[in-house]
Design a protein around this motif. Structure first.
Motif, PDB file in Angstrom:
ATOM      1  N   GLN A   1       0.825  -1.199   0.000  1.00 44.85           N
ATOM      2  CA  GLN A   1       0.000   0.000   0.000  1.00 44.85           C
ATOM      3  C   GLN A   1       0.866   1.258   0.000  1.00 44.85           C
ATOM      4  O   GLN A   1       0.539   2.255  -0.662  1.00 44.85           O
ATOM      5  CB  GLN A   1      -0.925  -0.002   1.219  1.00 44.85           C
ATOM      6  N   ALA A   2       1.988   1.219   0.729  1.00 44.05           N
ATOM      7  CA  ALA A   2       2.890   2.381   0.736  1.00 44.05           C
ATOM      8  C   ALA A   2       3.438   2.648  -0.665  1.00 44.05           C
ATOM      9  O   ALA A   2       3.583   3.810  -1.080  1.00 44.05           O
ATOM     10  CB  ALA A   2       4.029   2.148   1.725  1.00 44.05           C
ATOM     11  N   VAL A   3       3.756   1.580  -1.383  1.00 42.19           N
ATOM     12  CA  VAL A   3       4.244   1.729  -2.755  1.00 42.19           C
ATOM     13  C   VAL A   3       3.180   2.398  -3.626  1.00 42.19           C
ATOM     14  O   VAL A   3       3.475   3.298  -4.431  1.00 42.19           O
ATOM     15  CB  VAL A   3       4.649   0.359  -3.330  1.00 42.19           C
ATOM     16  N   ALA A   4       1.908   1.967  -3.460  1.00 47.15           N
ATOM     17  CA  ALA A   4       0.819   2.557  -4.255  1.00 47.15           C
ATOM     18  C   ALA A   4       0.663   4.041  -3.940  1.00 47.15           C
ATOM     19  O   ALA A   4       0.471   4.861  -4.848  1.00 47.15           O
ATOM     20  CB  ALA A   4      -0.473   1.803  -3.976  1.00 47.15           C
ATOM     21  N   TRP A   5       0.757   4.409  -2.661  1.00 47.06           N
ATOM     22  CA  TRP A   5       0.633   5.818  -2.293  1.00 47.06           C
ATOM     23  C   TRP A   5       1.800   6.634  -2.839  1.00 47.06           C
ATOM     24  O   TRP A   5       1.630   7.748  -3.322  1.00 47.06           O
ATOM     25  CB  TRP A   5       0.543   5.952  -0.786  1.00 47.06           C
ATOM     26  N   HIS A   6       2.994   6.089  -2.773  1.00 49.87           N
ATOM     27  CA  HIS A   6       4.156   6.811  -3.298  1.00 49.87           C
ATOM     28  C   HIS A   6       4.032   7.013  -4.808  1.00 49.87           C
ATOM     29  O   HIS A   6       4.407   8.062  -5.333  1.00 49.87           O
ATOM     30  CB  HIS A   6       5.445   6.051  -2.960  1.00 49.87           C
ATOM     31  N   ALA A   7       3.516   5.998  -5.493  1.00 52.71           N
ATOM     32  CA  ALA A   7       3.341   6.129  -6.936  1.00 52.71           C
ATOM     33  C   ALA A   7       2.328   7.213  -7.280  1.00 52.71           C
ATOM     34  O   ALA A   7       2.426   7.855  -8.341  1.00 52.71           O
ATOM     35  CB  ALA A   7       2.902   4.788  -7.532  1.00 52.71           C
ATOM     36  N   ALA A   8       1.370   7.437  -6.365  1.00 53.72           N
ATOM     37  CA  ALA A   8       0.363   8.475  -6.573  1.00 53.72           C
ATOM     38  C   ALA A   8       0.830   9.835  -6.077  1.00 53.72           C
ATOM     39  O   ALA A   8       0.052  10.799  -6.067  1.00 53.72           O
ATOM     40  CB  ALA A   8      -0.932   8.078  -5.879  1.00 53.72           C
ATOM     41  N   GLY A   9       2.076   9.929  -5.623  1.00 56.80           N
ATOM     42  CA  GLY A   9       2.630  11.199  -5.178  1.00 56.80           C
ATOM     43  C   GLY A   9       2.426  11.504  -3.715  1.00 56.80           C
ATOM     44  O   GLY A   9       2.744  12.602  -3.263  1.00 56.80           O
ATOM     45  N   GLN A  10       1.924  10.538  -2.941  1.00 54.44           N
ATOM     46  CA  GLN A  10       1.696  10.752  -1.496  1.00 54.44           C
ATOM     47  C   GLN A  10       2.822  10.065  -0.725  1.00 54.44           C
ATOM     48  O   GLN A  10       2.810   8.851  -0.538  1.00 54.44           O
ATOM     49  CB  GLN A  10       0.327  10.195  -1.086  1.00 54.44           C
ATOM     50  N   ARG A  11       3.804  10.818  -0.284  1.00 51.06           N
ATOM     51  CA  ARG A  11       4.994  10.281   0.374  1.00 51.06           C
ATOM     52  C   ARG A  11       4.735  10.110   1.868  1.00 51.06           C
ATOM     53  O   ARG A  11       5.154  10.919   2.694  1.00 51.06           O
ATOM     54  CB  ARG A  11       6.182  11.223   0.166  1.00 51.06           C
ATOM     55  N   LEU A  12       4.026   9.072   2.201  1.00 51.87           N
ATOM     56  CA  LEU A  12       3.646   8.829   3.593  1.00 51.87           C
ATOM     57  C   LEU A  12       4.564   7.783   4.223  1.00 51.87           C
ATOM     58  O   LEU A  12       4.968   6.818   3.570  1.00 51.87           O
ATOM     59  CB  LEU A  12       2.198   8.329   3.669  1.00 51.87           C
ATOM     60  N   THR A  13       4.874   7.969   5.510  1.00 46.81           N
ATOM     61  CA  THR A  13       5.585   6.923   6.253  1.00 46.81           C
ATOM     62  C   THR A  13       4.597   5.836   6.644  1.00 46.81           C
ATOM     63  O   THR A  13       3.395   6.083   6.799  1.00 46.81           O
ATOM     64  CB  THR A  13       6.250   7.496   7.506  1.00 46.81           C
ATOM     65  N   MET A  14       5.097   4.616   6.808  1.00 49.31           N
ATOM     66  CA  MET A  14       4.254   3.472   7.146  1.00 49.31           C
ATOM     67  C   MET A  14       4.765   2.851   8.441  1.00 49.31           C
ATOM     68  O   MET A  14       5.873   2.300   8.495  1.00 49.31           O
ATOM     69  CB  MET A  14       4.296   2.440   6.020  1.00 49.31           C
ATOM     70  N   ALA A  15       3.990   2.957   9.525  1.00 48.81           N
ATOM     71  CA  ALA A  15       4.380   2.417  10.828  1.00 48.81           C
ATOM     72  C   ALA A  15       3.764   1.036  11.012  1.00 48.81           C
ATOM     73  O   ALA A  15       2.580   0.829  10.754  1.00 48.81           O
ATOM     74  CB  ALA A  15       3.929   3.341  11.955  1.00 48.81           C
TER      75      ALA A  15
ATOM     76  N   ASP B   1      -9.212   9.194   3.938  1.00 47.81           N
ATOM     77  CA  ASP B   1      -9.132  10.519   3.317  1.00 47.81           C
ATOM     78  C   ASP B   1      -7.786  11.141   3.683  1.00 47.81           C
ATOM     79  O   ASP B   1      -7.628  11.761   4.731  1.00 47.81           O
ATOM     80  CB  ASP B   1     -10.293  11.394   3.791  1.00 47.81           C
ATOM     81  N   LEU B   2      -6.809  10.956   2.805  1.00 50.56           N
ATOM     82  CA  LEU B   2      -5.467  11.465   3.091  1.00 50.56           C
ATOM     83  C   LEU B   2      -5.308  12.926   2.739  1.00 50.56           C
ATOM     84  O   LEU B   2      -4.312  13.552   3.107  1.00 50.56           O
ATOM     85  CB  LEU B   2      -4.430  10.638   2.310  1.00 50.56           C
ATOM     86  N   GLY B   3      -6.267  13.493   2.030  1.00 51.44           N
ATOM     87  CA  GLY B   3      -6.142  14.895   1.642  1.00 51.44           C
ATOM     88  C   GLY B   3      -6.792  15.837   2.623  1.00 51.44           C
ATOM     89  O   GLY B   3      -6.757  17.059   2.436  1.00 51.44           O
ATOM     90  N   ALA B   4      -7.381  15.285   3.689  1.00 46.28           N
ATOM     91  CA  ALA B   4      -8.081  16.156   4.645  1.00 46.28           C
ATOM     92  C   ALA B   4      -7.090  17.027   5.392  1.00 46.28           C
ATOM     93  O   ALA B   4      -6.030  16.580   5.813  1.00 46.28           O
ATOM     94  CB  ALA B   4      -8.880  15.310   5.623  1.00 46.28           C
TER      95      ALA B   4
END
Length: 769
Positions: free
Chosen positions: A587-601, A757-760
């Motif tokens: 899932q982290a890979v999918a978010w990074h590919a979409a431009g959302q550089r989120l850490t995964m704990a 909702d990561l854009g909130a």
């Protein structure tokens, strides 16, 4: 993190081992002893003794030094390890007595002209046999935790029979070859050596029979040593009686070599104590010895036999008669014991059968308005104790826990061991408040560390409480309800919990089998939900925490607190962790590919860091995904370090080397956080436990702890994540204190990735400057 999200509670130290320093000393002393045995043997050769310049005093002190070294080797053994210390202690004392005899002989007896016989050296030498006999008795106890009266009488009959025959056969020979006018005490001492040797051999043979001739290797080596002493003492007695004995001969070197064999046996491994059952008494061997004693008495009516031989044979017959009277009773009692046993052999407490019977009687005799309380107690992470320290120390922990449990209850109450590490407590005439106080007393008894070998261990119990008549009136129902409450206490880490009807769904989930859980993990029923982590400076989502969920086909989404304990106890945690990591990284890979550089704990369990393959598993998953390693944050707790510090640090070093970020989770709830922050300099952040955060706006002490932790983290260059943020007031206070990140229901529930909702944007209220 959520309670129980990928790790069980508790902590334990590393595996107990012999003291390395003592082992090294023993090895060195064994080498020295071997050199002394060889050197003394060479000195006894005729050509050497007759060579010019040979000093007999040096020869004597060389022999004495060999015995002192042998004693030192033997004494180090019980000091180096608590395992079977009674056996090694008695044998060490026997070897030390032998050495003491030679020191006394060389330092005192030999200096007198003529040397007295018998002397104080003989007293020390003869005491060796008594001490060695005690060691052999302890060896026999390995076969049975306690020696029955019949087994003790069997040994006594054999020893008396051997002694009576030895006296009868040897007394006349010793007296005939002795010098005229030899005092009676000298004859008695000469006779004592072979008699004690023979008695020791007979008891040893009985011990070997108890093992069905399959004893530990140490017993065979010890038997060889005892046999060697019997042969050597027989030759010595003959030479001493005939006046031909000379010190410093090959016979003396053989005696020292036999002693070296015995101290080697002291260091050989022995099996764990087998206390599962008491062996049936054997009637063949004691019957034979009884016939020997009876035959000697008959022989004494026809021929002259020493009075001591007759007395020993008569005592043997009397003991044999007493043993015969007990044999049938012993067999009957053993059969009844197996059928009607009511005591747990390991702890000495009542067992499950006795507890159930007492519970049934108490319920049957309970007055209409009478109240009872049933407590079920389980030791947290006891499986990890067995895995880390070994089952021997797990059993020792249960034995040490039993008296503390009994001390916490009243005289009319009952404590029983009803399972592996599970105990039951039945409180007479007790309501809820009294049951809660007893539960606290039971837990308080565990706060003192247990000493297991060279390590101190603190372990906590979880206690479930069911009340009569509120929670049931039948034994099975009450035990089930107390058991459900106990698992609730374990899942919530509350220490103790009362049964409530809301626990039934949890109970049904707990009854899922290990194989059902394995099928759920492998069949894709385990899914990951994600809870956002918010920057308190910008209000943006900067990361997420991966939280395991069971998508049960019948019960819907099940929280981890309801199944993780059984996953851990069933050995499925590595499998579950792999599934969670794979889903989280994908899932982290999918978010990074979409431009959302989120850490995964992702949370870790004790089992993960103790698995030597886990770091490579993480590195392999990251390499295959192409995800930057620092994107993955693995959350550690102090439990992980305390389980096995050496292995944990090795795993942490490997993960840090791969670039993975590490965070200390549940900070502030343990006892050693500051020590770990000092030693683990590459930790990226701290995660404040929800117990401090949730009510910090109304609890001044919690606010002070949060503030000091944030200041500490800032000084150490670490980020701080506050979990359990549920109100805007708490959020604002954290922002004012300079906290970096926050997580909690205020910002969002754990949800599947497609519902998050990561854009909130989360408004941050800043204090007036």
């Amino acid at each position: 993190m959520e309670p129980g999200d990928l790790r069980p509670a508790g902590s334990l130290p590393g595996r107990v081992a012999d003291r390395p320093g003592a082992v090294r000393v023993a090895r060195l002393l064994l080498v020295v002893l071997l050199v002394e045995v060889v050197a003394f043997f060479v000195s006894t050769l005729p050509g050497v003794r007759s060579s010019p310049g040979f000093d007999p005093l040096f020869d004597g002190w060389l022999q004495g030094a060999g015995y002192v070294t042998a004693a030192a080797v033997a004494v180090v053994r019980p000091l180096s390890s608590p395992v079977e210390r009674r056996i090694t202690g008695w044998l060490a004392a026997a070897v030390a007595a032998r050495a003491l005899g030679f020191v006394l002989f060389l330092a005192v007896v030999r200096r007198r002209v003529p040397p007295p016989y018998p002397s104080i050296a003989d007293a020390a030498w003869l005491s060796m046999y008594v001490l060695m006999l005690a060691g052999i008795v302890e060896l026999a106890r390995l076969r049975s935790r306690r020696l029955s009266v019949t087994l003790i009488l069997d040994g006594a009959v054999g020893a008396l029979a051997a002694a009576s025959v030895a006296v009868t056969l040897l007394y006349g020979t010793i007296r005939s070859i002795a010098q005229p006018g030899t005092p009676a005490v000298e004859l008695a001492v000469n006779l004592a050596y072979p008699v004690l040797d023979l008695m020791l051999l007979v008891v040893f043979i009985a011990t070997l029979l108890g093992y069905k001739w399959r004893p530990p290797a140490a017993a065979w080596v010890l038997a060889a040593g005892v046999t060697g002493f019997a042969v050597i003492d027989g030759i010595f007695v003959y030479q001493a009686s005939a006046g031909t004995f000379r010190p410093g001969t090959v016979l003396s070197s053989a005696s020292l070599a036999v002693m070296a064999v015995i101290v080697t046996a002291v260091w050989l491994p022995r099996p764990r104590r087998n206390g599962s059952r008491e062996p049936l008494p054997d009637v063949l061997l004691p019957g034979f010895f009884a016939l020997v004693c009876l035959g000697l008495l008959v022989f004494a009516t026809q021929r002259e036999v020493p009075v001591l031989g007759v007395a020993l044979a008569g005592a043997g017959v009397l003991v044999a008669l007493a043993r015969t009277g007990l044999s049938f009773r012993a067999v009957r009692l053993i059969a009844e014991h197996r059928r009607e046993a009511r005591t747990d052999e390991l702890t000495g407490l009542a067992n499950r059968r006795a507890f159930n019977e007492r519970l049934e009687r108490s319920l049957d005799r309970r007055p209409a308005d009478g109240r009872l309380a049933l407590l079920v107690l389980d030791l947290d992470d006891f499986k990890a104790v067995n895995d880390s320290l070994g089952h021997h120390y797990g059993d020792e922990l249960l034995r040490l826990a039993a008296p503390r449990l009994q001390q916490a209850v009243r005289g009319e109450d009952m404590v029983a061991r009803i399972g592996g590490d599970e105990f039951g407590v039945l409180l007479a005439d007790a309501d809820g408040p009294l049951a809660a106080r007893v539960a606290e007393r039971l837990r308080a008894g565990f706060r003192r560390p247990y000493r297991l070998g060279s390590r101190s261990l603190v372990i906590a119990p979880s206690i479930g409480i069911a009340l009569v008549p509120d929670d049931g009136r039948e034994p099975v129902e009450l035990l089930q309800h107390a058991d459900l409450a106990m698992y609730e206490a374990k899942a919530t880490r509350s220490g103790h919990a009362f049964f409530s009807r809301q626990l039934h769904p949890a109970g049904r989930m707990r009854l899922e089998t290990t194989e059902r859980l394995r099928a759920a993990i492998q069949g894709g029923e385990m899914v990951v939900h994600f809870q956002p982590q918010i920057s308190l400076r910008t209000g943006a989502v900067t990361g997420v925490e991966a939280l395991a969920r069971w998508r049960h086909p019948e019960h819907g989404i099940v929280l981890p607190a309801r199944f993780l304990q059984q996953v851990e106890s069933g050995g499925l945690m590595p499998l579950l962790t792999a599934v969670v990591l794979e889903q989280a990284i994908r899932q982290a890979v999918a978010w990074h590919a979409a431009g959302q550089r989120l850490t995964m704990a992702v949370n870790l369990s004790v089992t993960n860091l103790l698995d030597p393959h886990f770091p490579d598993q993480v590195v392999g998953l990251l390499a295959g995904s192409g995800l930057p390693p620092r994107t993955l944050e693995l959350e550690l707790t102090e439990d992980l370090f305390m389980a096995d510090p050496a292995r944990a640090r090795t795993a942490i070093a490997r993960l840090l080397e791969a670039g993975v970020s590490l965070v200390v989770d549940d900070y502030g709830t343990g006892f050693s956080s500051l020590g770990y922050l000092r030693d683990l300099r590459d930790i990226q952040g701290l995660k404040l436990d929800r117990s401090f955060v949730t009510n910090m706006d109304t609890d001044g002490r919690a606010h002070a702890i949060v503030e000091s932790t944030i200041n500490l983290a800032r000084a150490l260059g670490m980020n701080v994540v506050a979990e359990g943020v549920e109100t805007a007031s708490v959020r604002d206070r954290l922002t004012a204190l300079g906290c970096d990140l926050a997580q909690g229901y205020l910002f969002g529930l754990p949800l599947p990735a497609d519902e998050l909702d990561l854009g909130a944007a989360h408004g941050i209220s800043r204090p007036a400057s």
